[in-house]
Design a protein around this motif. Sequence first.
Motif, short mmCIF file in Angstrom:
data_model
loop_
_atom_site.label_atom_id
_atom_site.label_comp_id
_atom_site.label_asym_id
_atom_site.label_seq_id
_atom_site.Cartn_x
_atom_site.Cartn_y
_atom_site.Cartn_z
N THR A 60 0.81 -1.22 0.00
CA THR A 60 0.00 0.00 0.00
C THR A 60 0.84 1.27 0.00
O THR A 60 0.35 2.33 -0.38
CB THR A 60 -0.94 0.03 1.21
N ALA A 61 2.10 1.18 0.42
CA ALA A 61 2.97 2.35 0.44
C ALA A 61 3.28 2.79 -1.00
O ALA A 61 3.58 1.97 -1.86
CB ALA A 61 4.26 2.03 1.18
N ARG A 62 3.22 4.09 -1.25
CA ARG A 62 3.53 4.63 -2.58
C ARG A 62 4.60 5.71 -2.43
O ARG A 62 4.30 6.88 -2.23
CB ARG A 62 2.27 5.21 -3.25
N PRO A 63 5.85 5.31 -2.51
CA PRO A 63 6.95 6.26 -2.32
C PRO A 63 7.02 7.28 -3.46
O PRO A 63 6.52 7.04 -4.56
CB PRO A 63 8.18 5.35 -2.31
N THR A 64 7.63 8.40 -3.16
CA THR A 64 7.83 9.43 -4.18
C THR A 64 9.22 9.29 -4.79
O THR A 64 10.07 8.53 -4.28
CB THR A 64 7.69 10.83 -3.57
N ASP A 65 9.46 10.01 -5.87
CA ASP A 65 10.78 9.99 -6.48
C ASP A 65 11.82 10.46 -5.47
O ASP A 65 11.62 11.47 -4.78
CB ASP A 65 10.79 10.90 -7.71
N GLY A 66 12.92 9.71 -5.34
CA GLY A 66 13.96 10.07 -4.38
C GLY A 66 13.84 9.37 -3.04
O GLY A 66 14.69 9.56 -2.16
N ALA A 67 12.82 8.54 -2.88
CA ALA A 67 12.64 7.84 -1.60
C ALA A 67 13.66 6.73 -1.44
O ALA A 67 14.15 6.15 -2.41
CB ALA A 67 11.23 7.26 -1.53
N VAL A 68 13.98 6.43 -0.17
CA VAL A 68 14.87 5.32 0.17
C VAL A 68 14.10 4.40 1.10
O VAL A 68 13.61 4.83 2.14
CB VAL A 68 16.16 5.81 0.85
N GLN A 69 13.98 3.14 0.73
CA GLN A 69 13.26 2.17 1.55
C GLN A 69 14.10 0.92 1.72
O GLN A 69 14.97 0.62 0.89
CB GLN A 69 11.91 1.84 0.90
N GLY A 70 13.86 0.20 2.79
CA GLY A 70 14.69 -0.96 3.10
C GLY A 70 13.90 -2.15 3.60
O GLY A 70 12.80 -2.01 4.13
N PHE A 71 14.51 -3.32 3.45
CA PHE A 71 13.94 -4.57 3.94
C PHE A 71 15.03 -5.33 4.69
O PHE A 71 16.18 -5.37 4.25
CB PHE A 71 13.40 -5.43 2.79
N ARG A 72 14.65 -5.93 5.81
CA ARG A 72 15.62 -6.69 6.60
C ARG A 72 14.99 -8.02 7.05
O ARG A 72 13.90 -8.04 7.61
CB ARG A 72 16.05 -5.89 7.83
N PHE A 73 15.70 -9.11 6.79
CA PHE A 73 15.25 -10.42 7.24
C PHE A 73 15.94 -10.75 8.55
O PHE A 73 17.17 -10.73 8.64
CB PHE A 73 15.58 -11.49 6.20
N ARG A 101 12.90 10.19 -15.47
CA ARG A 101 12.09 10.18 -16.68
C ARG A 101 10.68 10.67 -16.35
O ARG A 101 10.19 10.45 -15.24
CB ARG A 101 11.98 8.76 -17.26
N GLY A 102 10.06 11.32 -17.32
CA GLY A 102 8.70 11.79 -17.11
C GLY A 102 7.75 10.64 -16.89
O GLY A 102 7.81 9.61 -17.56
N GLY A 103 6.86 10.79 -15.92
CA GLY A 103 5.88 9.75 -15.63
C GLY A 103 6.42 8.60 -14.82
O GLY A 103 5.69 7.64 -14.54
N GLU A 104 7.68 8.67 -14.42
CA GLU A 104 8.29 7.61 -13.63
C GLU A 104 8.98 8.19 -12.40
O GLU A 104 9.27 9.38 -12.34
CB GLU A 104 9.29 6.81 -14.46
N LYS A 105 9.25 7.33 -11.45
CA LYS A 105 9.96 7.74 -10.24
C LYS A 105 11.06 6.74 -9.95
O LYS A 105 11.02 5.59 -10.41
CB LYS A 105 9.00 7.82 -9.05
N ALA A 128 23.87 -8.76 1.34
CA ALA A 128 22.98 -7.60 1.24
C ALA A 128 23.27 -6.85 -0.06
O ALA A 128 24.40 -6.84 -0.54
CB ALA A 128 23.17 -6.69 2.44
N ARG A 129 22.25 -6.22 -0.59
CA ARG A 129 22.46 -5.47 -1.83
C ARG A 129 21.52 -4.28 -1.91
O ARG A 129 20.55 -4.18 -1.14
CB ARG A 129 22.28 -6.36 -3.04
N THR A 130 21.80 -3.40 -2.83
CA THR A 130 20.93 -2.26 -3.09
C THR A 130 20.50 -2.29 -4.55
O THR A 130 21.15 -2.92 -5.39
CB THR A 130 21.64 -0.93 -2.80
N ALA A 131 19.42 -1.61 -4.85
CA ALA A 131 18.94 -1.54 -6.23
C ALA A 131 18.13 -0.27 -6.41
O ALA A 131 17.47 0.20 -5.47
CB ALA A 131 18.08 -2.76 -6.55
N CYS A 132 18.19 0.29 -7.59
CA CYS A 132 17.40 1.47 -7.90
C CYS A 132 16.25 1.04 -8.81
O CYS A 132 16.46 0.58 -9.93
CB CYS A 132 18.26 2.52 -8.61
N ALA A 133 15.05 1.17 -8.31
CA ALA A 133 13.86 0.79 -9.08
C ALA A 133 13.29 2.03 -9.75
O ALA A 133 13.00 3.03 -9.08
CB ALA A 133 12.82 0.17 -8.15
N ARG A 134 13.14 1.96 -11.07
CA ARG A 134 12.49 3.04 -11.80
C ARG A 134 11.12 2.53 -12.26
O ARG A 134 11.04 1.64 -13.11
CB ARG A 134 13.33 3.51 -13.00
#
Length: 251
Positions: A60-73, A101-105, A128-134
Motif C-alpha cells: 500500500t505504500a507509494r513512495p515518491t521519487d527520491g525515496a529510500v526504503q529498506g527490507f531486513r530479514f 524520466r517523465g511519468g516515472e519515479k 545484502a544489496r541495493t537496487a534502484c527501481a524506476r
Amino acid sequence: MPRLWVGVPRLWVEVPAAFLSGLLLVLGSSTQAHAAAYRYWSFWERDGSAWAYATQGPSTARPTDGAVQGFRFAVSRDSADALQPRGAADFGSVCGDTAARGGEKRVALVIDFGTAADAPEGETPPAARTACARVPDDATTAEALASVAKPLRYDTNALLCAIGGYPGKGCGEAVGSDAGSDAGSDAGSDGRSDGRSDAGSASDGPAHAPSSSAAAAPEEGQGPSVGLFVGAGVVAVLGAAAVWRARRRRG
C-alpha cells in the motif's frame, strides 16, 4: 457484623506492600519475558539520516521519487525489537546513475538478507544489496521491489515471505522464546528500531511485523499480560480486606 472472607487466609493481608509490588511486577512481566520471536522480512523507510519502521505495508505504500526504503530479514519479537537494514542508505549512492524520466519515479531499495544466525535451517543468506527501481509514478513499494528483486513470495494473507527467492520456505513463523535473534551477533553494527544506531529499517506485516506483508505480522508479547490483570486483582482484593480489618478494629 458478619465476617468477611476474601478467598485467601487473613494472614495474607499482612504481607508487606513491597512483597505485593514485587509479585505484581513478576506476574506482569512473565508473559513478556517468554514472548515468541518470529522470522520475517521487516519494512523500513528512510527518514533523513535514520531508518524508521514503516507505518504501512509495501503493498500500500507509494513512495515518491527520491525515496529510500529498506527490507531486513531477521528474527525478532515485534517492531520495537526489529533490526534495521545495514549498508549504504542514501539515494545518491543507489540511484545516482539512474536518470529521471517523465511519468516515472526512482526508489532506492536496500535489501538486507540478514545473518546466518537468523537463517532458516539449511539456508544461507545472500549478501545484502541495493537496487534502484524506476517505476511508474503511481507504483507501490511492492511493485518497485518486484521490478528489481524477483522472485517474491507471498502467503495467502499477502504477507511478504521471500525476496529474491530467500528464504526458500517459511513465512513469519514463530521460532520460540527469544530464539535465534542476531541481536548479539550484529547489534554493535546495526542496532534496533529504537534508534540505538543508524543502519537500515519495515512494515506491512512480519515485512510489517513486523512490517512487511501486506498484512501485519503477529506482535506477541506486546500489551498487558494476563498475569498483570491477575496480579492487580490480587492486590485489590487484599487491599479491600485490609480496609475492612482496620474498620472492624476501630468498631
